[in-house]
Design a protein around this motif. Structure first.
Motif, PDB file in Angstrom:
ATOM      1  N   UNK A 237       0.867  -1.208   0.023  1.00  0.00           N
ATOM      2  CA  UNK A 237       0.074   0.090  -0.160  1.00  0.00           C
ATOM      3  C   UNK A 237       0.789   1.093  -0.047  1.00  0.00           C
ATOM      4  N   UNK A 238       0.458   2.568  -0.369  1.00  0.00           N
ATOM      5  CA  UNK A 238       1.219   3.390  -0.565  1.00  0.00           C
ATOM      6  C   UNK A 238       1.497   4.130   0.745  1.00  0.00           C
ATOM      7  N   UNK A 239       0.261   4.732   1.416  1.00  0.00           N
ATOM      8  CA  UNK A 239       0.466   5.613   2.705  1.00  0.00           C
ATOM      9  C   UNK A 239      -0.890   5.248   3.624  1.00  0.00           C
ATOM     10  N   UNK A 240      -0.840   5.199   4.664  1.00  0.00           N
ATOM     11  CA  UNK A 240      -2.232   5.058   5.566  1.00  0.00           C
ATOM     12  C   UNK A 240      -2.896   6.132   5.233  1.00  0.00           C
ATOM     13  N   UNK A 241      -4.321   5.994   5.072  1.00  0.00           N
ATOM     14  CA  UNK A 241      -5.184   7.199   4.997  1.00  0.00           C
ATOM     15  C   UNK A 241      -5.377   7.885   5.984  1.00  0.00           C
ATOM     16  N   UNK A 512      -3.425  -1.580  -2.561  1.00  0.00           N
ATOM     17  CA  UNK A 512      -3.007  -0.912  -3.857  1.00  0.00           C
ATOM     18  C   UNK A 512      -2.508  -1.713  -4.806  1.00  0.00           C
ATOM     19  N   UNK A 513      -1.253  -2.452  -4.051  1.00  0.00           N
ATOM     20  CA  UNK A 513      -0.392  -3.181  -5.315  1.00  0.00           C
ATOM     21  C   UNK A 513      -1.393  -4.411  -5.816  1.00  0.00           C
ATOM     22  N   UNK A 514      -2.167  -4.953  -5.123  1.00  0.00           N
ATOM     23  CA  UNK A 514      -3.152  -6.225  -5.696  1.00  0.00           C
ATOM     24  C   UNK A 514      -3.903  -5.664  -6.728  1.00  0.00           C
ATOM     25  N   UNK A 515      -4.704  -4.357  -6.287  1.00  0.00           N
ATOM     26  CA  UNK A 515      -5.615  -3.686  -7.408  1.00  0.00           C
ATOM     27  C   UNK A 515      -4.657  -3.257  -8.643  1.00  0.00           C
ATOM     28  N   UNK A 606      -4.557  -4.250   8.254  1.00  0.00           N
ATOM     29  CA  UNK A 606      -3.492  -3.487   8.304  1.00  0.00           C
ATOM     30  C   UNK A 606      -2.658  -3.750   6.885  1.00  0.00           C
ATOM     31  N   UNK A 607      -2.678  -2.973   6.025  1.00  0.00           N
ATOM     32  CA  UNK A 607      -1.656  -3.235   4.988  1.00  0.00           C
ATOM     33  C   UNK A 607      -0.133  -2.729   5.206  1.00  0.00           C
ATOM     34  N   UNK A 608       0.420  -3.652   4.037  1.00  0.00           N
ATOM     35  CA  UNK A 608       1.774  -3.003   3.973  1.00  0.00           C
ATOM     36  C   UNK A 608       2.247  -1.664   3.459  1.00  0.00           C
ATOM     37  N   UNK A 609       1.845  -0.578   4.091  1.00  0.00           N
ATOM     38  CA  UNK A 609       2.108   0.590   3.612  1.00  0.00           C
ATOM     39  C   UNK A 609       3.754   0.927   3.553  1.00  0.00           C
ATOM     40  N   UNK A 610       3.888   2.155   3.141  1.00  0.00           N
ATOM     41  CA  UNK A 610       5.334   2.531   3.280  1.00  0.00           C
ATOM     42  C   UNK A 610       5.594   2.841   4.658  1.00  0.00           C
ATOM     43  N   UNK A 611       5.103   3.408   5.424  1.00  0.00           N
ATOM     44  CA  UNK A 611       5.263   3.707   7.002  1.00  0.00           C
ATOM     45  C   UNK A 611       5.404   2.308   7.753  1.00  0.00           C
TER      46      UNK A 611
END
Length: 737
Positions: A237-241, A512-515, A606-611
């Motif tokens: 994922x990019x960043x948490x929303x 996001x990566x999966x989409x 909890x996705x694997x975002x950049x943070x």
């Protein structure tokens, strides 16, 4: 909408986490040390380091925000690591009969190199992140500076303040080697600890006697943990929303809708949501019911409508998305993009928007391809499951348009150029700017316009007067073909090509990566296989493009962090081999980080975002600390005490198993509130916390299993070779005499 409500709540939560984490870390110290004085000595590293970090961050020009405070909260458990190692070694020497001052000096001197390198590895892994140019680098720098400053201050405290306090505050009684049992005993805990230590030491003795068994253990655990990390690593994922209490959306109707119709659509949404308004039905929600709405608004324009809402319960704001979007789809051909506004992303879709750009020279051809692509997107990411879609501009040529197509033969016969014809149409339409003049010192445009009532209907364009070269006046219809047709409401260009962008915001349950993979594999690839018209091409932009750039940068930084840690350890051990042994703890930590993330996902998504990915960088710097202690102590026993290699490994494990678990448990419990306690802002750093906590917990155990057998394979031959090289010059000197 008051932004400060979320900010104040998030800061209060982090402050609470810092306090609770510090108390838990102190409780762990008390459990191990069974001494109030010793616990006080070590615990002093927490307030000194944290308060000093505020001063240092201000001097460095860094602001205090939720992210930097979270970094300090992470550091609460880490700043006592060096102090624990120093104090535990002082304790050990006191139990061997040294005086307080001797134990304070020798205990600090023996482990000074190990704690310095352990602190340096923790700090230096952040160097690549401090120079990162991407936008996430700002977030990384806040955490990096907070943790680095705290750890450096804790190192200074542990080798200056702590030995001085230890020589004054610890008991003045000289203890004999067998007198350590005078400490307060906790039957169940001490029994379990003794059994665990005996089990570990028995395992170490076993693997140090058998080289084959040691090799099998090292290879098996490394391969299993590495494969497990790769197999169970979540999608990116990019960043948490974030969890701001504000839903904001845009409603896009088919082309040609007027203001009255758009107002009616907005009023339908208003009426459908009205039963949930707190002023209408009270603030409490029934079980299974969406949260009540505290505020609601809409703004209708001719071709779009903006709307927004805030929930009574700030933690449930995201549940309003289906409530607001469901009424929109009652209107045929209408799209809606409604999202909880992101803390980091801008615009509709926040930080989770994928933009599929379809570019080419012919607009009508682009519309056909975009329509096929939209159909495939609806099939794999249906709107009914929380996914959102928006074409920009629309997929239809629905805006009324009058086209004046010059007839070049007639224009040539009458001596009129296409430019003259265009200027004439402009003059009678919006006006034609012919010059710039100065009036009273002010520059003004001089515009030539036809009469205001000269053209009241589209048919009037046929009769627009055009002056020919001979001075005749002809109607525009005799020099051009006048077409009444439909056109786009907007024409977008990317890299000089006409472009239609399909904006997709996947549901929160789809990373996001999966989409992105789904769109590439099930939309773009099939359309290319079916054949694209000449000149039509696809492109992916938006957050998906940022995700790809950030992931590439993070991979480079992870590799660079490992190299930096390796070089720092090579300086300490004066060897390029021992750091490789220590780095074997990194895949163990990665497996623990993935496991920690998996456990967290059992309770909340909890996705694997950049943070969160930053947690793996932090792990590289801190999980090697336990291995450094084992290797450093083993070499100390061999080089200083003259022990045999296998015996030195066993003794090093016996001496360091206690500080390893003390430092690990204080770090784990110090960070645990960040993962466990919900609230505003916790969604930003709980993934990072779960990775670090899981990595530390698993690596503490596996390090004791993998480092001793690895040492048994290499430390004996290398130390014998080192001893021979050291003795060779002495023998040559004696022979020369």
């Amino acid at each position: 909408y008051d932004e400060t409500i979320y900010i104040n709540s998030a800061i209060s939560l982090v402050q609470q986490n810092i306090i609770v984490g510090g108390l838990l870390a102190a409780a762990v110290l008390l459990l191990f040390l069974r001494s109030g004085r010793a616990t006080l000595v070590v615990s002093l590293a927490i307030p000194v380091s944290v308060i000093g970090s505020f001063v240092a961050m201000a001097a460095l020009g860094r602001s205090i925000n939720v992210i930097s405070l979270a970094g300090l909260a992470f550091a609460v458990g880490m700043v006592v690591d060096a102090a624990i190692v120093v104090l535990e070694n002082i304790y050990r020497l006191r139990e061997q009969g040294m005086t307080r001052r001797q134990a304070a000096y020798e205990g600090t001197r023996q482990v000074w190199g190990a704690v310095m390198v352990s602190s340096l590895t923790t700090v230096m892994v952040f160097i690549p992140l401090l120079v990162m140019k991407l936008e996430v680098g700002q977030l990384f720098r806040d955490i990096a500076v907070a943790i680095s400053v705290s750890v450096i201050l804790s190192l200074l405290v542990s080798v200056t303040v702590l030995p001085a306090l230890a020589s004054r505050l610890l008991s003045g009684k000289t203890k004999l080697p067998n007198d350590s049992v005078t400490r307060l005993r906790l039957p169940i805990i001490d029994g379990f600890a003794s059994a665990f230590v005996s089990l570990v030491l028995g395992f170490v003795r076993l693997v140090t006697r058998s080289k084959a068994l040691a090799l099998v253990v090292v290879v098996s655990i490394t391969l299993i943990t590495s494969y497990g990390s790769w197999l169970f690593l979540p999608k990116l994922e990019y960043l948490p929303e974030g969890n701001r209490n504000l839903m904001f959306g845009i409603v896009i109707p088919p082309p040609g809708y007027n203001l009255e119709t758009m107002t009616e659509i907005a009023e339908v949404i208003e009426q459908d949501t009205k039963p949930l308004w707190a002023v209408e039905s009270g603030p409490e929600s029934a079980p299974g019911e969406p949260p009540k709405i505290e505020h609601f608004f809409f703004v209708a324009f001719r071709n779009t409508t903006f709307l927004g809402a805030a929930a009574v319960d700030p933690q449930r704001a995201s549940e309003l998305e289906p409530v607001l979007s469901a009424p929109v789809y009652k209107e045929p051909g209408t799209f809606a993009l409604i999202n909880q506004l992101s803390l980091f992303g801008r615009g509709f879709g926040g930080g989770r928007k994928i933009e599929l750009d379809i570019s080419g020279p012919d607009l009508e051809v682009l519309l056909q391809v975009a329509g096929r692509a939209a159909g495939k997107i609806f099939a794999i990411l249906p709107m009914s499951e929380g996914n959102q879609f928006r074409p920009n501009p629309g997929l239809e040529l629905g805006s009324p348009e009058v086209r004046v197509v010059p007839n070049r033969v007639r224009l040539a016969d009458n001596g009129v150029s296409a430019r003259d014809l265009g200027n004439t149409v402009d003059t009678f339409n919006d006006g034609l700017r012919v010059a710039e003049i100065t009036v009273g010192g002010e520059r003004l445009d001089l515009v030539l316009k036809g009469p205001d009532n000269g053209m009241l209907q589209t048919q009037g364009i046929n009769n627009l007067p055009v002056v020919t070269a001979s001075g005749e006046i002809l109607p525009a219809s005799s020099l051009a073909d006048i077409q009444l047709t439909a056109g786009p409401s907007e024409i977008r260009h990317r890299e000089t090509n006409r472009t239609i962008t399909l904006e997709v915001v996947p549901s929160q349950s789809i990373p996001l990566e999966q989409a992105l993979e789904m769109i590439n594999q099930e939309v773009v690839a099939p359309l290319r296989e079916e054949g694209l018209p000449p000149g039509v091409k696809f492109g992916i932009s938006g957050t998906a493009d940022k995700l790809s750039q950030t992931w590439d940068a993070m991979v480079r930084d992870l590799i660079l962090a490992v190299v930096i840690v390796y070089l720092v350890m090579a300086v300490l051990f004066e060897s390029f081999v021992y750091p490789i042994i220590i780095l074997l703890s990194v895949p163990l930590a990665a497996a623990g980080g993935v496991a920690g993330l998996a456990v967290l996902n059992q309770f909340t998504f909890q996705a694997l975002d950049m943070l969160t990915l930053l947690g793996f960088v932090i792990l590289i710097g801190i999980v090697v600390n336990n291995a450094i202690l084992l290797v450093h102590q083993t070499l100390f026993h061999i080089r200083t005490d003259g022990l045999d290699a296998n015996l030195a490994i066993v003794e090093a494990t016996r001496n360091r198993i206690r500080p390893i678990f003390m430092s690990t448990l204080t770090s784990v419990f110090g960070m645990l509130p960040l993962v466990v306690f919900p609230g505003a802002g916790s969604e930003l750093y709980r993934g990072l916390g779960s990775v670090v906590v899981g990595g530390l917990a698993l690596s503490a155990i596996l390090t004791l299993i993998i480092i001793p057998p690895m040492l048994s394979l290499v430390v004996g031959p290398f130390e014998m070779r080192r001893r021979r090289l050291k003795e060779a010059p002495q023998e040559a000197s004696v022979a020369g005499e």
